[in-house]
Design an enzyme around this catalytic site. Structure first.
Site, PDB file in Angstrom:
ATOM      1  N   HIS A 125      60.450  18.960 -21.882  1.00 25.19           N
ATOM      2  CA  HIS A 125      59.358  19.921 -22.090  1.00 25.19           C
ATOM      3  C   HIS A 125      59.620  20.566 -23.456  1.00 25.19           C
ATOM      4  CE1 HIS A 125      56.271  22.754 -21.423  1.00 25.19           C
ATOM      5  NE2 HIS A 125      56.580  23.202 -20.223  1.00 25.19           N
ATOM      6  N   LYS A 143      39.261   7.729  -9.428  1.00 25.32           N
ATOM      7  CA  LYS A 143      38.739   6.391  -9.094  1.00 25.32           C
ATOM      8  C   LYS A 143      39.784   5.315  -9.338  1.00 25.32           C
ATOM      9  CE  LYS A 143      34.211   7.843 -10.841  1.00 25.32           C
ATOM     10  NZ  LYS A 143      33.265   7.631 -11.944  1.00 25.32           N
ATOM     11  N   ARG A 173      50.617  28.859 -18.196  1.00 26.40           N
ATOM     12  CA  ARG A 173      50.999  29.306 -19.532  1.00 26.40           C
ATOM     13  C   ARG A 173      50.826  28.238 -20.606  1.00 26.40           C
ATOM     14  NH1 ARG A 173      53.334  32.243 -16.010  1.00 26.40           N
ATOM     15  NH2 ARG A 173      53.538  30.267 -14.964  1.00 26.40           N
ATOM     16  N   THR A 174      51.324  27.034 -20.328  1.00 30.66           N
ATOM     17  CA  THR A 174      51.340  26.012 -21.376  1.00 30.66           C
ATOM     18  C   THR A 174      49.911  25.683 -21.804  1.00 30.66           C
ATOM     19  OG1 THR A 174      53.359  25.153 -20.400  1.00 30.66           O
ATOM     20  CG2 THR A 174      52.251  23.736 -21.983  1.00 30.66           C
ATOM     21  N   ARG A 233      50.353  16.532 -20.186  1.00 36.98           N
ATOM     22  CA  ARG A 233      51.314  16.900 -19.134  1.00 36.98           C
ATOM     23  C   ARG A 233      51.060  15.969 -17.957  1.00 36.98           C
ATOM     24  NH1 ARG A 233      52.753  22.722 -16.518  1.00 36.98           N
ATOM     25  NH2 ARG A 233      53.962  22.777 -18.440  1.00 36.98           N
TER      26      ARG A 233
HETATM   27  C1  NCD Z   1      57.755  24.901 -16.365  1.00 36.46           C
HETATM   28  C2  NCD Z   1      57.356  23.434 -16.232  1.00 36.46           C
HETATM   29  O1  NCD Z   1      56.177  23.118 -16.117  1.00 36.46           O
HETATM   30  O2  NCD Z   1      58.277  22.625 -16.291  1.00 36.46           O
HETATM   31  N1  NCD Z   1      56.652  25.761 -16.522  1.00 36.46           N
HETATM   32  C3  NCD Z   1      56.189  26.056 -17.779  1.00 36.46           C
HETATM   33  O3  NCD Z   1      55.704  25.206 -18.483  1.00 36.46           O
HETATM   34  N2  NCD Z   1      56.330  27.315 -18.212  1.00 36.46           N
HETATM   35  C4  NCD Z   1      58.692  25.359 -15.296  1.00 36.46           C
HETATM   36  C5  NCD Z   1      58.287  25.235 -13.856  1.00 36.46           C
HETATM   37  O4  NCD Z   1      57.214  24.758 -13.516  1.00 36.46           O
HETATM   38  O5  NCD Z   1      59.093  25.638 -13.029  1.00 36.46           O
END
Ligand code: NCD
Length: 317
Positions: A135, A85, A57-58, A107
């Site tokens: 997040h 590497k 999703r993100t 991320r």
């Molecule tokens: C979350 C995350 O990456 O922290 N996912 C997201 O971005 N919607 C939650 C998860 O991975 O459980």
């Protein structure tokens, strides 16, 4: 609107004031209602998404947001990059900076990694999840969803359930709710996965209660929202009972349609950052309680708002 955001990094909810959050949500709402006005506002702008951890999703909503507003994206696959590497995150970031992108999304599985990248890169950097820490963009879309469901964020009564120790979404959501008035948060988790005390200490404006996992069903009666989370198995440290604990917890932790119907609370809504695994029974998916599909959709509007604001995009009035 929002000129003060131009060039800003979005690393932690701690760096945002309540009026700044409200502005991001207002712009997101304006974009949701009038997407055509923003179709070209990021023309010739380039986003580099540095995703070192899995994301559906993100990543997709950031990419979609960029493309629907006329911007471009550089593809990055950590498994086919020089990380394999042994290149450090700092070196990759320094090199990325030389290419002069307009926005970088990061991320990574290490707490603090987003700040490290922001320290090296001069354009706006947005944290899409750093380890078990924060997040912030998920939190902004969570707040947008709460406001959509309740009309306001002040006075929200919410259960945060599941992995409160390693789940970064609940950490930043708690930090954000602390900026609003009269919020009540009930933590329900296995004892091994309780909310870390530092986050509780910092949320002194929120009324907090902690309950055991076995209290899940009876707690549904008193709240507006239950925020379910996935057990973050991949973040369990070695020697932390690992797989045994996961099996034990995942058998006990599941929200069912029966539990919701028997709660006597016909207005309760379920939020979840997704992905959900076994913690929400699939019979709930199409029920009136499920808000997680619209919540995920809201990620598009909130991320459009952020990209527009931090890159100083120009819309067509
Ligand atoms: C979350 C995350 O990456 O922290 N996912 C997201 O971005 N919607 C939650 C998860 O991975 O459980």
């Amino acid at each position: 609107m929002g000129k003060e955001f131009k060039g800003k990094d979005i690393i932690s909810i701690n760096n945002l004031k309540r009026n700044e959050i409200d502005l991001i949500l207002d712009v997101a709402n304006e974009i949701e209602k009038n997407p055509h006005k923003y179709e070209n506002c990021l023309n010739r702008k380039i986003m580099i998404p540095l995703f070192f951890e899995p994301s559906t999703r993100t990543k997709m909503s950031f990419q979609m947001a960029m493309m629907q507003m006329g911007g471009n994206i550089i593809d990055f696959n950590p498994d086919l990059s020089s990380r394999k590497k042994g290149e450090t995150l700092r070196d990759t970031s320094r090199m990325v900076n030389g290419y002069n992108p307009n926005v970088v999304i990061i991320r990574h599985n290490k707490d603090g990694s987003a700040q490290l990248v922001a320290d090296v890169i001069s354009c706006p950097v947005i944290n899409a999840g750093d380890g078990q820490n924060q997040h912030p963009t998920q939190t902004l879309l969570d707040l947008y969803t709460i406001k959509e469901l309740r009309g306001k964020i002040d006075g929200t009564k919410i259960i945060m359930a599941g992995d409160l120790k390693y789940g970064r979404t609940v950490h930043s959501l708690l930090t954000a709710l602390n900026l609003y008035k009269d919020c009540n948060v009930t933590f329900i988790s296995p004892k091994e996965l309780r909310m870390p005390s530092d986050f509780i200490k910092d949320a002194n404006n929120v009324k907090i209660e902690e309950r055991d996992l076995s209290d899940l069903e009876k707690s549904l009666r008193d709240v507006d929202i239950i925020y379910m989370t996935r057990i973050q198995r991949e973040r369990f440290p070695k020697g932390f009972e690992g797989d045994d604990l996961y099996e034990k917890i995942s058998r006990k932790y599941c929200l069912t349609l029966d539990m919701l119907e028997n709660s006597g609370n016909s207005h309760i809504k379920i939020m979840h950052p997704l992905p959900k695994i076994t913690e929400v029974d699939k019979k709930v998916d199409d029920s009136k309680y499920a808000s997680f599909w619209k919540q995920a959709e809201n990620g598009l509007y909130v991320r459009k708002s952020l990209l527009y604001l931090v890159t100083g995009g120009k819309n067509e009035e």
